[in-house]
Design an enzyme around this catalytic site. Structure first.
Site, PDB file in Angstrom:
ATOM      1  CE  LYS A  79      -3.960   1.820   2.652  1.00 22.22           C
ATOM      2  NZ  LYS A  79      -4.815   1.579   3.839  1.00 22.22           N
ATOM      3  CB  SER A 154      -8.063   3.291   2.574  1.00 21.21           C
ATOM      4  OG  SER A 154      -7.284   2.753   3.617  1.00 21.21           O
ATOM      5  CB  SER A 178      -8.250   0.423   5.544  1.00 21.95           C
ATOM      6  OG  SER A 178      -8.985   1.598   5.351  1.00 21.95           O
TER       7      SER A 178
HETATM    8  N1  GLN Z   1     -13.115   4.007   6.315  1.00 17.97           N
HETATM    9  C1  GLN Z   1     -12.449   4.279   7.542  1.00 17.97           C
HETATM   10  C2  GLN Z   1     -12.006   5.724   7.610  1.00 17.97           C
HETATM   11  O1  GLN Z   1     -12.021   6.406   6.615  1.00 17.97           O
HETATM   12  C3  GLN Z   1     -11.289   3.333   7.765  1.00 17.97           C
HETATM   13  C4  GLN Z   1     -10.080   3.706   7.016  1.00 17.97           C
HETATM   14  C5  GLN Z   1      -8.888   2.868   7.404  1.00 17.97           C
HETATM   15  O2  GLN Z   1      -9.000   1.849   8.047  1.00 17.97           O
HETATM   16  N2  GLN Z   1      -7.723   3.362   7.027  1.00 17.97           N
HETATM   17  O3  GLN Z   1     -11.650   6.173   8.657  1.00 17.97           O
END
Ligand code: GLN
Length: 484
Positions: A79, A154, A178
């Site tokens: 990532k 994400s 994510s």
């Molecule tokens: N969708 C969640 C957020 O935007 C989780 C994102 C993540 O785990 N990086 O906070």
């Protein structure tokens, strides 16, 4: 069968009996990435030269009989919020579009030590905030099972690449879901380790008390092998465990006879019928395989997204304050004074969802509001921890849905309230620091993957992996590749 179709473990066996080489595997992978990149947009950058060089070094080690272990020579993708020294780490954000990592992340060092060539950096939501991978400044990633749909986020690039057979292994990061939600949307395995199990050093921080790096792969055993490499101590992350995790593949085939599993009532109730049906099918399979399934209830968990929204925003506003155009990040040219420089750099460099978060976070930490919001959220977090710890006294693993629905269309643009709602099955594991895994478990009528969520006791990743392996053997959903 092409090399790309193999699981990581199968490829590892071929490398060790020398029926293929790391260079061959890396070349096959690079070709597959090139073939799938235009429809999917899973990668932000590909390091062909670096990957082939590392692959050649691995082959040379093997020919001298000096293999570094089962992962030596297997390419991996990261990532794009994980540092690789001398390479861009963009976080899919305008702010960091040209940022070059000054050092390796701790996990990157571990990959090098294991002998894994790094093939490229994966697409994601802008600064890891989001659940769709559509907020990337490099454009959205597409779901290999339905190109008009999101791969989740994400860490959507990793999930899409794995599903498309354009990687054997990936690392993601998980602050509120994510790793797990994209894994669920793309029919792959994703594990968020216990908080403190994997070092956070060199990973661009979102909300540091929630962030964990974790492995993504197509099968449970592949995931366990990657966790072996990641679960190492790191003195420079003070909250990282001081002993290694050991061998997570050991005992993974031990079966689940007598295991106590809790079906998470509230989470099941939030899911659409098609998703709930898969979770119920998994519960039935657990019983068939000799486990005892009971219902568990965590009534406060409905407030998880609220606690998460406040804590993650507050920590993000503090972490991201350094992205000011001076210390780090995009700088607006031609500002007349310092205030204008901050204002315009952040105004132009940060995406909308990120700004929303930062405004909320700054507000909840501000004088006069801190007690009312942040302190309350911190107290709520303690209560949530206690509630789930209580549930996990009676059961080893809590089973539920990963998300309420299968992958949503890419043109779905959730309001902030809807966004918070998307994460409600996953945030509890982050707030409580628990390990949690998303396991492919069938498809919707429309052919979209559905995952089930397994959450366990802190530092007991082994129990999650043993259960996930048993379910995977019983119902190997991962074998169904997308018809790309
Ligand atoms: N969708 C969640 C957020 O935007 C989780 C994102 C993540 O785990 N990086 O906070």
């Amino acid at each position: 069968m092409s090399l790309n179709e193999l699981t990581l473990l199968e490829l590892s066996a071929k490398l060790s009996d020398k029926t293929t080489s790391s260079v061959e595997a890396t070349q096959a992978l690079l070709a597959r990435i090139a073939q799938t990149q235009p429809p999917l947009n899973a990668f932000i950058s590909v390091d062909e030269e670096g990957a082939l060089k590392a692959a050649k070094a691995s082959d040379e080690r093997r020919s001298r009989g000096e293999s570094r272990g089962p992962l030596d020579g297997i390419p991996i993708a990261l990532k794009d919020n994980i540092f690789v020294e001398g390479q861009k780490t963009t976080c899919a954000s305008r702010m960091l579009k040209d940022f070059v990592a000054p050092m390796d992340a701790a996990v990157t060092t571990q990959l090098h030590q294991a002998g894994m060539p790094i093939v490229g950096k994966l697409n994601m939501d802008d600064l890891a905030m989001g659940s769709s991978s559509a907020s990337s400044i490099f454009g959205a990633t597409h779901n290999p099972y339905a190109l008009g749909h999101s791969p989740g986020g994400s860490s959507g690039g990793g999930a899409a690449a794995l599903a498309a057979r354009a990687s054997w292994a990936a690392l993601g990061s998980d602050t509120g879901g994510s790793i797990r939600q994209p894994a669920s949307f793309c029919n792959v395995v994703g594990l968020k380790p216990s908080f403190g199990r994997v070092s956070r050093r060199g990973v661009v921080g979102y909300a540091s008390s929630l962030d964990q790096v974790g492995p993504m792969a197509r099968t449970v055993k592949d995931t366990a092998l990657l966790l072996n490499m990641l679960a190492q101590p790191d003195e420079e992350d003070v909250l990282c465990r001081t002993e290694a995790g050991g061998d997570y593949t050991k005992g993974i085939e031990g079966g689940i006879g007598g295991m106590r599993i809790g079906l998470w009532k509230e989470s099941l109730g939030w899911a659409e019928p098609e998703v709930a049906a898969r979770v119920e099918a998994a519960a039935k399979a657990c019983e068939k395989l000799g486990a005892k399934v009971v219902e568990v209830s965590c009534p406060l968990s409905r407030l998880g997204p609220l606690a998460y929204a406040i804590i993650s925003s507050a920590e993000a506003s503090s972490n991201l304050a350094r992205l000011d155009g001076i210390r780090f990040g995009y700088a607006h040219r031609g500002a007349k004074n310092l205030r204008e420089l901050y204002f315009k750099s952040r105004g132009e460099g940060l995406g909308r969802a990120v700004k929303n978060k930062l405004v909320l976070g700054t507000f909840t930490l501000s004088y006069g509001h801190y007690e009312e919001f942040f302190v309350k959220a911190a107290k709520l977090r303690t209560l949530l921890r206690e509630e789930v710890a209580q549930a996990l006294k009676g059961v080893e693993v809590v089973l539920g849905p990963v998300a309420s629905t299968p992958a949503f269309p890419l043109d779905f643009s959730p309001t902030p309230a809807q966004s918070a709602d998307l994460d409600k099955h996953t945030v509890l594991a982050n707030l409580a620091g628990l390990p949690a895994l998303s396991l492919p478990y069938g498809f919707s009528a429309a052919g979209l993957p559905i995952g089930v969520h397994l959450m366990g006791r802190a530092f007991e990743e082994a129990a999650l992996l043993r259960l996930a392996y048993a379910l995977e053997q019983d119902s190997p959903s991962f074998q169904k590749a997308p018809g790309l």
